[in-house]
Design a protein around this motif. Structure first.
Motif, short mmCIF file in Angstrom:
data_model
loop_
_atom_site.label_atom_id
_atom_site.label_comp_id
_atom_site.label_asym_id
_atom_site.label_seq_id
_atom_site.Cartn_x
_atom_site.Cartn_y
_atom_site.Cartn_z
N LEU A 222 0.77 -1.27 -0.16
CA LEU A 222 -0.07 0.04 0.08
C LEU A 222 0.82 1.24 -0.04
CD1 LEU A 222 -2.83 -1.01 2.47
CD2 LEU A 222 -3.04 -0.77 0.02
N LEU A 223 2.05 1.19 0.47
CA LEU A 223 3.02 2.61 0.68
C LEU A 223 3.83 2.29 -0.43
CD1 LEU A 223 3.80 2.12 4.50
CD2 LEU A 223 2.51 3.77 3.59
N ASN A 224 4.05 1.37 -1.08
CA ASN A 224 4.90 1.46 -2.38
C ASN A 224 4.45 0.92 -3.65
OD1 ASN A 224 7.82 1.67 -2.64
ND2 ASN A 224 8.22 -0.68 -2.61
N ASP A 225 3.53 1.53 -3.90
CA ASP A 225 3.00 1.36 -5.18
C ASP A 225 2.63 0.22 -5.75
OD1 ASP A 225 3.12 4.18 -5.72
OD2 ASP A 225 5.19 3.87 -6.43
N GLY A 226 2.10 -0.88 -4.74
CA GLY A 226 1.90 -2.14 -4.99
C GLY A 226 3.35 -3.14 -4.95
N CYS A 227 4.44 -2.68 -4.40
CA CYS A 227 5.47 -3.23 -4.62
C CYS A 227 5.88 -3.90 -3.38
CB CYS A 227 6.78 -2.88 -5.46
SG CYS A 227 6.30 -2.54 -7.04
N LEU A 228 6.72 -4.89 -3.01
CA LEU A 228 7.34 -5.32 -1.77
C LEU A 228 8.66 -4.57 -1.63
CD1 LEU A 228 6.34 -8.78 -1.57
CD2 LEU A 228 5.32 -7.29 -0.46
N ALA A 229 9.38 -4.88 -0.60
CA ALA A 229 10.65 -4.11 -0.39
C ALA A 229 11.83 -4.55 -1.24
CB ALA A 229 11.05 -4.29 1.19
N ASP A 230 12.67 -3.43 -1.93
CA ASP A 230 13.85 -3.87 -2.37
C ASP A 230 14.86 -4.57 -1.80
OD1 ASP A 230 12.85 -2.82 -5.17
OD2 ASP A 230 13.22 -0.54 -3.74
N GLN A 231 14.97 -4.32 -0.52
CA GLN A 231 15.97 -4.75 0.58
C GLN A 231 15.18 -4.85 1.82
OE1 GLN A 231 19.22 -5.17 -0.23
NE2 GLN A 231 19.55 -3.79 -2.07
N VAL A 232 15.52 -6.09 2.28
CA VAL A 232 15.07 -6.40 3.71
C VAL A 232 16.27 -6.84 4.62
CG1 VAL A 232 13.71 -8.07 5.05
CG2 VAL A 232 12.83 -7.62 2.91
N ILE A 233 16.44 -6.21 5.68
CA ILE A 233 17.57 -6.39 6.55
C ILE A 233 16.92 -6.94 7.83
CG2 ILE A 233 19.43 -5.17 7.69
CD1 ILE A 233 19.18 -3.06 5.62
N VAL A 234 17.53 -8.24 8.17
CA VAL A 234 17.08 -8.76 9.68
C VAL A 234 18.09 -8.54 10.65
CG1 VAL A 234 16.29 -10.99 10.54
CG2 VAL A 234 15.84 -10.62 7.98
N CYS A 235 17.71 -7.69 11.72
CA CYS A 235 18.26 -7.24 12.71
C CYS A 235 17.83 -7.93 13.94
CB CYS A 235 18.34 -5.67 12.82
SG CYS A 235 19.10 -4.80 11.59
N THR A 236 17.28 -9.00 13.85
CA THR A 236 16.83 -9.93 15.15
C THR A 236 17.10 -11.44 14.83
OG1 THR A 236 14.80 -10.62 16.26
CG2 THR A 236 14.52 -9.88 14.10
N GLY A 237 17.46 -12.20 16.04
CA GLY A 237 17.68 -13.70 15.68
C GLY A 237 16.41 -14.57 15.99
N ALA A 238 15.26 -13.59 15.93
CA ALA A 238 14.10 -14.32 16.22
C ALA A 238 13.64 -15.21 14.84
CB ALA A 238 12.77 -13.50 16.31
N THR A 239 13.39 -16.35 14.93
CA THR A 239 13.27 -17.59 13.59
C THR A 239 12.07 -16.80 12.91
OG1 THR A 239 11.88 -18.96 15.24
CG2 THR A 239 14.10 -19.37 14.87
N SER A 240 11.01 -16.34 13.68
CA SER A 240 9.99 -15.83 12.79
C SER A 240 10.34 -14.64 11.67
CB SER A 240 8.79 -15.39 13.76
OG SER A 240 9.34 -14.26 14.54
#
Length: 344
Positions: A222-240
């Motif tokens: 909804l925020l990004n013209d129908g697109c998902l994120a170009d980059q996802v940075i995972v900064c947690t060790g949570a498996t989820s």
């Protein structure tokens, strides 16, 4: 001298150690500030080597210099890198300095949570950075964590106009937020479960902050013209966070695993989905000299709000309280120990 010895997250004891004696190509650092890193409270990472003196973000004043050291003098204000690469092995030659065996086995003694540390020859040669007058000892403790973030974003090839999702808004998540903004990211979205840290993320430059359970992929579209994120940075060790990252990355995008679960955890990955959509998995560990130099240069611009990230300053005698604050992750962000600050 006083040191804080780590036994576990609930048992950090302030003890007396003898003052280190330096060799002919070493220096003695009077530690003025040393940040408690998120990795310092990961018991799966720290307990196997406990008891020990932790602390790897140390800044201070050169107190003693042996005669063979010519590029430093007593009174110099410096940051000291705890791990340094050999710069000659096959890993270093290929740019993978943080995979270097030397880097994994170098350190100063006894650790940054002490009043003084002995800096070995190789660290003196390749791991001491003089602080500009405009950078305080406290700000200098961010050189190493920011350098790790610099390395991660360089390896993930984060570019101007990217939409970046950061999962986890602790110290590393906030630094990733600020650096992505500094580099010109189009949109920065942060996801967490901690309301206090979500508010901090917006304060430090995120365009949006959401709870991880709030149908995140739909919100991003909804925020990004129908697109998902170009980059996802995972900064947690949570498996989820792993499956959430997969659900939120755009085709042709990259997932950077900046933090990981403990080594006993095995996570299945939808390889077919990665193959079908040309999604890249990237990891990063630690920082190399070029990353530390870039981090110092960025801090010198004063365009990152580092000072306000510091929520607690404690004397060494209150190291246990510092670890409690980091472990509970309540209303705290960056906790700094100041071993030689008599005003605290």
């Amino acid at each position: 001298m006083l040191v804080a010895v780590y036994y576990n997250n609930r048992d950090v004891r302030v003890e007396e150690f003898p003052m280190p004696e330096i060799g002919e190509e070493e220096v003695l650092l009077k530690v003025m500030a040393s940040g408690i890193c998120g990795s310092d409270v990961l018991e799966w990472y720290r307990l196997p080597k406990a008891p020990r003196v932790l602390g790897h973000e140390a800044t201070g004043i050169i107190d003693q210099v042996c005669k063979k050291v010519i590029n430093l003098k007593v009174g110099d204000r410096v940051f000291v890198s705890h791990h340094v690469p050999c710069n000659t092995c096959v890993y270093c030659q290929k740019g993978h300095h943080t995979a270097c065996e030397t880097l994994h086995n170098t350190n100063y003694f006894p650790g940054g949570f002490s009043q003084y540390i002995k800096v070995p020859k190789i660290n003196v040669q390749h791991g001491i950075y003089k602080l500009p007058d405009a950078i305080s000892f406290e700000e200098g403790t961010f050189i190493e964590p920011l350098a790790c973030v610099v390395r991660g974003q360089r390896l993930a090839n984060i570019q101007k106009n990217d939409t970046v999702l950061i999962i986890g808004s602790g110290i590393s998540g906030i630094l990733h937020t600020q650096l992505a903004k500094f580099k010109g990211a189009k949109k920065i979205i942060v996801a967490d479960i901690n309301q206090y840290r979500m508010k901090l993320a917006v304060q430090f430059g995120a365009d949006y902050a959401f709870d991880v359970g709030d149908n995140l992929p739909q919100k991003i579209r909804l925020l990004n013209d129908g697109c998902l994120a170009d980059q996802v940075i995972v900064c947690t060790g949570a498996t989820s966070a792993v499956s959430l990252a997969v659900d939120c990355v755009e085709r042709g995008g990259t997932i950077l695993f900046f933090a990981v679960p403990d080594p006993t955890v095995k996570i299945p990955l939808p390889i077919n989905q990665f193959w079908r959509n040309e999604i890249t998995i990237q990891t990063s560990y630690g920082a190399a000299p070029k990353d530390l130099e870039e981090a110092l240069s960025i801090l010198a611009t004063k365009k990152l709000n580092i000072k306000d990230m510091i929520t607690h300053r404690l004397p060494l005698r209150e190291a246990q309280e510092g670890f409690r604050l980091m472990t509970t992750a309540g209303e705290s962000l960056k906790v700094i120990l100041e071993p030689n600050n008599s005003d605290l």
